[in-house]
Design an enzyme around this catalytic site. Structure first.
Site, PDB file in Angstrom:
ATOM      1  N   GLY A  50     115.219 -32.702   0.351  1.00  0.00           N
ATOM      2  CA  GLY A  50     116.267 -31.856  -0.228  1.00  0.00           C
ATOM      3  C   GLY A  50     117.587 -32.572  -0.012  1.00  0.00           C
ATOM      4  N   ALA A  51     118.411 -32.635  -1.074  1.00  0.00           N
ATOM      5  CA  ALA A  51     119.592 -33.505  -1.036  1.00  0.00           C
ATOM      6  C   ALA A  51     120.507 -33.269   0.180  1.00  0.00           C
ATOM      7  CB  ALA A  51     120.359 -33.356  -2.352  1.00  0.00           C
ATOM      8  N   ARG A  91     115.846 -43.400   0.177  1.00  0.00           N
ATOM      9  CA  ARG A  91     115.594 -42.720  -1.106  1.00  0.00           C
ATOM     10  C   ARG A  91     116.816 -42.940  -2.004  1.00  0.00           C
ATOM     11  NH1 ARG A  91     113.126 -36.778  -1.059  1.00  0.00           N
ATOM     12  NH2 ARG A  91     112.384 -37.491  -3.095  1.00  0.00           N
ATOM     13  N   ASP A 239     120.244 -33.011  -7.169  1.00  0.00           N
ATOM     14  CA  ASP A 239     120.303 -34.171  -6.269  1.00  0.00           C
ATOM     15  C   ASP A 239     121.508 -35.062  -6.560  1.00  0.00           C
ATOM     16  OD1 ASP A 239     117.306 -33.335  -6.364  1.00  0.00           O
ATOM     17  OD2 ASP A 239     117.611 -34.481  -4.522  1.00  0.00           O
ATOM     18  N   LYS A 250     114.707 -32.122  -9.237  1.00  0.00           N
ATOM     19  CA  LYS A 250     113.268 -32.376  -9.178  1.00  0.00           C
ATOM     20  C   LYS A 250     112.633 -32.419 -10.552  1.00  0.00           C
ATOM     21  CE  LYS A 250     111.260 -33.140  -6.353  1.00  0.00           C
ATOM     22  NZ  LYS A 250     110.965 -34.561  -6.033  1.00  0.00           N
TER      23      LYS A 250
HETATM   24  O1  MRU Z   1     111.952 -34.778  -3.482  1.00  0.00           O
HETATM   25  P1  MRU Z   1     112.690 -33.635  -2.828  1.00  0.00           P
HETATM   26  O2  MRU Z   1     111.781 -32.582  -2.310  1.00  0.00           O
HETATM   27  O3  MRU Z   1     113.680 -34.117  -1.810  1.00  0.00           O
HETATM   28  O4  MRU Z   1     113.528 -33.000  -4.023  1.00  0.00           O
HETATM   29  C1  MRU Z   1     114.380 -31.925  -3.746  1.00  0.00           C
HETATM   30  C2  MRU Z   1     115.023 -31.350  -4.942  1.00  0.00           C
HETATM   31  O5  MRU Z   1     114.860 -31.833  -6.040  1.00  0.00           O
HETATM   32  C3  MRU Z   1     115.964 -30.213  -4.717  1.00  0.00           C
HETATM   33  O6  MRU Z   1     115.931 -29.321  -5.792  1.00  0.00           O
HETATM   34  C4  MRU Z   1     117.390 -30.774  -4.568  1.00  0.00           C
HETATM   35  O7  MRU Z   1     117.422 -31.734  -3.574  1.00  0.00           O
HETATM   36  C5  MRU Z   1     118.382 -29.716  -4.268  1.00  0.00           C
HETATM   37  S1  MRU Z   1     118.135 -29.084  -2.659  1.00  0.00           S
HETATM   38  C6  MRU Z   1     119.321 -27.986  -2.245  1.00  0.00           C
END
Ligand code: MRU
Length: 346
Positions: A50-51, A91, A239, A250
């Site tokens: 999560g970002a 990442r 993100d 995502k």
């Molecule tokens: O690959 P991830 O699980 O890190 O992806 C997370 C997402 O796409 C979330 O929707 C995004 O980071 C927003 S979190 C507040």
């Protein structure tokens, strides 16, 4: 109550304690990260994800990475640079990671005349500050969402933009937590989010823990649910948001935005200012992470596709700004987002 997604335990010789999200929902297990390689691995393998959470973890990771290095100024500075560069490789898409690393590096640059030992302490304090800021921003985002959240309505979300993706409240899911605090009753449809199932494993777990009504659907059921007229709005996180309002989130988010447009349903992005990247003109410039083919060819450790089949596995997609009803952040709301609207939020 926020989930303790990541917290610092102890003082200068302490560790970063994270919930190992790879094990949820079966097991709620905490892991202590004591070296920078462990922080890198946790980010890369989505133990912490999560970002906003990735950004905070990286800030603590920098402290962990430099705390034992010799205090002479030139060794410390080159080690700090090396550690930031190393973590930046964990990442590529969530800009919060780079925001956090740049912020720590800038702090150290501003303290050029200060002994390294004191800079190390300041870096740890900065990471604490980012966590506090995140908790505060999450609540304010949730509050700013309330003009779009109606009592008795049902909403849809993708992936996990909740407490587990942040310091503890979330971005998109904060809309529902604050609604509940304000006495509204809302229901949520959570898309499972192939291939790593953040929706199925994490969003349902979080919402159920908070007593919010949640229904799990496979990603390919979203159109059917929207056509049935059950959904009053779609709330997702981001993100990285480019200067023109295009937003990476995502994989599977862009199709939801297209479906929302087709069915006349509003589509909201909820993200803190640390997710905005004004250095990129449009979403075309956002680097999209490609992940291992095994995430697609295997399910729960077993092959679900022929060996050696070709695989395309982008972890994120980009939703064009024209499909976004509003971007909601801690400072306010940009309706029909464009560059001027986003800049007004700063
Ligand atoms: O690959 P991830 O699980 O890190 O992806 C997370 C997402 O796409 C979330 O929707 C995004 O980071 C927003 S979190 C507040």
């Amino acid at each position: 109550m926020p989930v303790e997604t990541l917290r610092w335990h102890g003082s200068l010789d302490g560790s970063l304690r994270i919930i190992d999200q790879r094990l949820l929902p079966g097991e709620l297990k905490f892991r202590e990260l004591r070296n920078v390689e462990a922080v890198f691995e946790a980010i890369q393998t989505l133990a912490v994800r999560g970002a906003p959470a990735i950004g905070i973890a990286a800030a603590y990771g920098v402290f962990i990475g430099v705390r034992d290095c010799p205090d002479d100024s030139s060794t410390f500075r080159s080690e700090l640079k090396r550690v930031c560069k190393y973590l930046a490789g964990s990442r590529p898409t969530a800009v919060n990671l780079f925001y956090a690393l740049d912020r720590v590096q800038a702090l150290a640059d501003d303290m050029a005349q200060t002994p390294a030992g004191e800079i190390k302490e300041a870096i740890l304090e900065e990471a604490h500050k980012m966590l506090r800021e995140d908790l505060d921003a999450s609540r304010r985002m949730g509050e700013n969402c309330q003009q779009f959240v109606k009592d008795g309505a049902t909403y849809m979300t993708n992936c996990n933009a909740g407490g587990l993706a942040t310091g503890g409240y979330g971005t998109a899911l904060a809309a529902f937590y604050i609604a509940k605090e304000q006495g509204k009753k809302v229901s949520v449809f959570a898309c499972e989010t192939r291939p790593l199932l953040q929706g199925a494993r994490l969003t349902t777990w979080e919402l159920m823990r908070e007593g919010i009504d949640v229904t799990l659907i496979c990603d390919n059921m979203a159109a059917t649910v929207l056509r049935q007229g059950k959904i009053s709005g779609i709330f997702v996180g981001a993100d990285r948001i480019a200067a023109n309002g295009d937003a990476a989130n995502k994989i599977g988010t862009y199709p939801l935005a297209l479906l929302a447009r087709e069915h006349g349903v509003p589509f909201y992005i909820v993200a803190p200012l640390s997710t905005f990247d004004f250095s990129l003109k449009s979403g075309d410039d956002i680097p999209i992470e490609q992940r291992a083919p095994q995430e697609v060819t295997h399910f729960a450790g077993r092959a679900s596709a022929p060996e050696d089949v070709g695989v395309f596995n982008p972890a994120f997609d980009v939703t064009p700004a024209q499909l976004i009803t509003a971007i909601i952040c801690e400072t306010g709301v940009a309706q029909n987002p464009d560059m001027a609207g986003l800049q007004a939020l700063l």
